[in-house]
Design a protein around this motif. Structure first.
Motif, mmCIF file in Angstrom:
data_model
loop_
_atom_site.group_PDB
_atom_site.id
_atom_site.type_symbol
_atom_site.label_atom_id
_atom_site.label_comp_id
_atom_site.label_asym_id
_atom_site.label_seq_id
_atom_site.Cartn_x
_atom_site.Cartn_y
_atom_site.Cartn_z
ATOM 1 N N LEU A 75 63.456 41.217 35.881
ATOM 2 C CA LEU A 75 63.501 41.821 34.547
ATOM 3 C C LEU A 75 62.119 42.163 34.002
ATOM 4 O O LEU A 75 61.959 43.168 33.306
ATOM 5 N N ALA A 76 61.119 41.339 34.316
ATOM 6 C CA ALA A 76 59.803 41.540 33.699
ATOM 7 C C ALA A 76 58.680 41.330 34.709
ATOM 8 O O ALA A 76 58.734 40.417 35.537
ATOM 9 N N GLY A 77 57.657 42.188 34.620
ATOM 10 C CA GLY A 77 56.455 42.052 35.432
ATOM 11 C C GLY A 77 55.253 41.853 34.531
ATOM 12 O O GLY A 77 55.195 42.393 33.421
ATOM 13 N N TYR A 78 54.289 41.074 34.999
ATOM 14 C CA TYR A 78 53.114 40.725 34.192
ATOM 15 C C TYR A 78 51.843 41.152 34.909
ATOM 16 O O TYR A 78 51.655 40.863 36.097
ATOM 17 N N VAL A 79 50.970 41.844 34.197
ATOM 18 C CA VAL A 79 49.682 42.278 34.742
ATOM 19 C C VAL A 79 48.581 41.573 33.952
ATOM 20 O O VAL A 79 48.374 41.873 32.780
ATOM 21 N N PRO A 80 47.872 40.618 34.576
ATOM 22 C CA PRO A 80 46.821 39.882 33.859
ATOM 23 C C PRO A 80 45.613 40.757 33.596
ATOM 24 O O PRO A 80 45.456 41.842 34.176
ATOM 25 N N GLN A 81 44.730 40.274 32.740
ATOM 26 C CA GLN A 81 43.519 41.018 32.412
ATOM 27 C C GLN A 81 42.602 41.145 33.624
ATOM 28 O O GLN A 81 41.937 42.152 33.800
ATOM 29 N N SER A 82 42.566 40.132 34.463
ATOM 30 C CA SER A 82 41.759 40.177 35.672
ATOM 31 C C SER A 82 42.350 39.219 36.696
ATOM 32 O O SER A 82 43.099 38.297 36.348
ATOM 33 N N HIS A 83 42.022 39.464 37.954
ATOM 34 C CA HIS A 83 42.551 38.624 39.024
ATOM 35 C C HIS A 83 41.554 38.633 40.168
ATOM 36 O O HIS A 83 41.136 39.699 40.627
ATOM 37 N N TYR A 84 41.155 37.454 40.627
ATOM 38 C CA TYR A 84 40.184 37.359 41.707
ATOM 39 C C TYR A 84 40.754 36.464 42.808
ATOM 40 O O TYR A 84 40.708 35.239 42.705
ATOM 41 N N PRO A 85 41.329 37.062 43.855
ATOM 42 C CA PRO A 85 41.937 36.272 44.925
ATOM 43 C C PRO A 85 40.883 35.514 45.724
ATOM 44 O O PRO A 85 39.748 35.985 45.875
ATOM 45 N N PRO A 86 41.239 34.333 46.248
ATOM 46 C CA PRO A 86 40.270 33.543 47.008
ATOM 47 C C PRO A 86 39.989 34.103 48.401
ATOM 48 O O PRO A 86 38.994 33.747 49.019
ATOM 49 N N PHE A 87 40.866 34.969 48.886
ATOM 50 C CA PHE A 87 40.702 35.541 50.220
ATOM 51 C C PHE A 87 40.774 37.063 50.138
ATOM 52 O O PHE A 87 41.431 37.618 49.254
ATOM 53 N N GLN A 153 58.476 44.659 41.833
ATOM 54 C CA GLN A 153 59.636 43.866 41.422
ATOM 55 C C GLN A 153 60.730 44.737 40.787
ATOM 56 O O GLN A 153 61.837 44.259 40.554
ATOM 57 N N GLU A 154 60.359 45.988 40.483
ATOM 58 C CA GLU A 154 61.259 46.929 39.795
ATOM 59 C C GLU A 154 61.759 46.346 38.469
ATOM 60 O O GLU A 154 62.952 46.268 38.213
ATOM 61 N N PRO A 155 60.810 45.937 37.617
ATOM 62 C CA PRO A 155 61.187 45.297 36.350
ATOM 63 C C PRO A 155 61.621 46.319 35.304
ATOM 64 O O PRO A 155 61.275 47.498 35.376
ATOM 65 N N LYS A 156 62.359 45.838 34.327
ATOM 66 C CA LYS A 156 62.711 46.656 33.170
ATOM 67 C C LYS A 156 61.592 46.627 32.131
ATOM 68 O O LYS A 156 61.447 47.557 31.339
ATOM 69 N N VAL A 157 60.827 45.523 32.138
ATOM 70 C CA VAL A 157 59.771 45.312 31.149
ATOM 71 C C VAL A 157 58.456 45.048 31.874
ATOM 72 O O VAL A 157 58.414 44.278 32.841
ATOM 73 N N LEU A 158 57.396 45.685 31.405
ATOM 74 C CA LEU A 158 56.068 45.502 31.987
ATOM 75 C C LEU A 158 55.135 45.015 30.886
ATOM 76 O O LEU A 158 54.993 45.664 29.845
ATOM 77 N N LEU A 159 54.497 43.867 31.117
ATOM 78 C CA LEU A 159 53.580 43.265 30.152
ATOM 79 C C LEU A 159 52.170 43.340 30.719
ATOM 80 O O LEU A 159 51.910 42.866 31.834
ATOM 81 N N LEU A 160 51.247 43.939 29.966
ATOM 82 C CA LEU A 160 49.890 44.161 30.470
ATOM 83 C C LEU A 160 48.866 43.622 29.472
ATOM 84 O O LEU A 160 48.819 44.061 28.320
ATOM 85 N N ASP A 161 48.045 42.688 29.943
ATOM 86 C CA ASP A 161 47.038 42.073 29.087
ATOM 87 C C ASP A 161 45.703 42.793 29.267
ATOM 88 O O ASP A 161 45.075 42.707 30.323
ATOM 89 N N GLU A 162 45.281 43.521 28.246
ATOM 90 C CA GLU A 162 44.020 44.268 28.260
ATOM 91 C C GLU A 162 43.839 45.084 29.550
ATOM 92 O O GLU A 162 42.879 44.861 30.312
ATOM 93 N N PRO A 163 44.738 46.016 29.825
ATOM 94 C CA PRO A 163 44.639 46.786 31.084
ATOM 95 C C PRO A 163 43.394 47.652 31.168
ATOM 96 O O PRO A 163 43.057 48.121 32.254
ATOM 97 N N THR A 164 42.697 47.883 30.048
ATOM 98 C CA THR A 164 41.484 48.718 30.075
ATOM 99 C C THR A 164 40.203 47.896 29.982
ATOM 100 O O THR A 164 39.112 48.459 29.882
ATOM 101 N N ALA A 165 40.309 46.566 30.020
ATOM 102 C CA ALA A 165 39.123 45.721 29.895
ATOM 103 C C ALA A 165 38.126 46.007 31.012
ATOM 104 O O ALA A 165 38.505 46.123 32.177
ATOM 105 N N HIS A 166 36.867 46.136 30.668
ATOM 106 C CA HIS A 166 35.760 46.324 31.616
ATOM 107 C C HIS A 166 35.812 47.659 32.357
ATOM 108 O O HIS A 166 35.116 47.829 33.364
ATOM 109 N N LEU A 167 36.640 48.599 31.898
ATOM 110 C CA LEU A 167 36.719 49.905 32.559
ATOM 111 C C LEU A 167 35.923 50.946 31.780
ATOM 112 O O LEU A 167 35.817 50.870 30.554
#
Length: 256
Positions: A75-87, A153-167
């Motif tokens: 139902l819902a997908g979340y996009v964080p402000q930033s993400h730094y994978p360990p690998f 995930q083909e969500p109905k709702v998309l939540l985005l936290d500061e998608p333009t931060a640092h751009l």
């Protein structure tokens, strides 16, 4: 439709209280306000990363937080402000990770999952980056990959936290334009947090002004983005210029 009714949450000496808004299918609502106003806290409560005090988030009439993790992921997908994978995973692998909740504990992704991930990268113009290490992308490319990871995930709702931060300006416009296109063409309900009232005015159907954990006003941008309300929320004198059907929001300044 996503409906938030009476969302309240507190930690330490900060709280959000009685947050209410509705967003229809295909609409974009922006949580707009200064740093520390509670925008991210509200977004995390809606998604369930933080736990509100009572039932308050409903999607198509269903209590979102009472659903299983698998049901919520659909139902819902979340996009964080930033993400730094360990690998240094490849871009394609990062997008496939968005399907983790739909796989069993010992199940590996299948060809169909990778094809779905490729489809979302293609949708965002990122297919040519599929084999590139995720750690070698620019800020704008990172945001697009995170959006693809949520969309798989083909969500109905998309939540985005500061998608333009640092751009930079070009990538801010690109990311917000893609979000608006997804809302219109894929009929996705989008909720995002922003700092810039001008960008919010251009790309949002509705705006909720947030200050000190409270919604000060919510509605269409032409109704909400007025000098007196913005001055109260941001604490600075505001002047709005209008020309050729556009409104430009700027601080009142004295030239010395």
């Amino acid at each position: 439709m996503l409906k938030v009714k009476g969302l309240s949450f507190s930690y330490g000496d900060f709280s959000v209280e009685n947050v209410c808004f509705e967003v229809k299918e295909g609409e974009i609502l922006t949580l707009l306000g200064p740093n520390g106003s509670g925008k991210t806290t509200i977004l995390k409560n809606v998604y369930g990363l933080l736990k509100p005090k009572k039932k308050c988030v409903f999607i198509d009439g269903r209590d979102f937080h009472s659903l299983s993790l698998k049901e919520r992921a659909k139902l819902a997908g979340y996009v964080p402000q930033s993400h730094y994978p360990p690998f240094p995973y490849t871009v394609l692998d990062v997008v496939v990770m968005g399907l983790a909740s739909q796989l069993s504990v010992f199940e590996s992704p299948k060809d169909e999952h990778y094809e779905k991930a490729l489809e979302k990268l293609r949708l965002l113009g990122m297919e040519s980056f599929k084999d590139r290490p995720y750690t070698q992308l620019s800020g704008g490319q990172l945001q697009l990959v995170l959006i693809a990871r949520a969309l798989v995930q083909e969500p109905k709702v998309l939540l985005l936290d500061e998608p333009t931060a640092h751009l930079d300006f070009k990538n801010q416009v690109k990311i917000l334009g893609i979000i608006k296109k997804l809302a219109r063409e894929e009929r996705i309900t989008a909720i995002l947090t922003l700092h810039d009232p001008n960008l919010a005015s251009i790309y949002s159907d509705k705006i909720a002004l947030v200050k000190e954990g409270r919604i000060r006003a919510v509605g269409e941008s032409s109704e909400i983005l007025r000098e007196e309300i913005l001055e109260e929320v941001y604490g600075v004198p505001i002047h709005i210029l209008e020309f050729n059907g556009f409104r430009v929001i700027m601080p009142k300044t004295e030239v010395v």
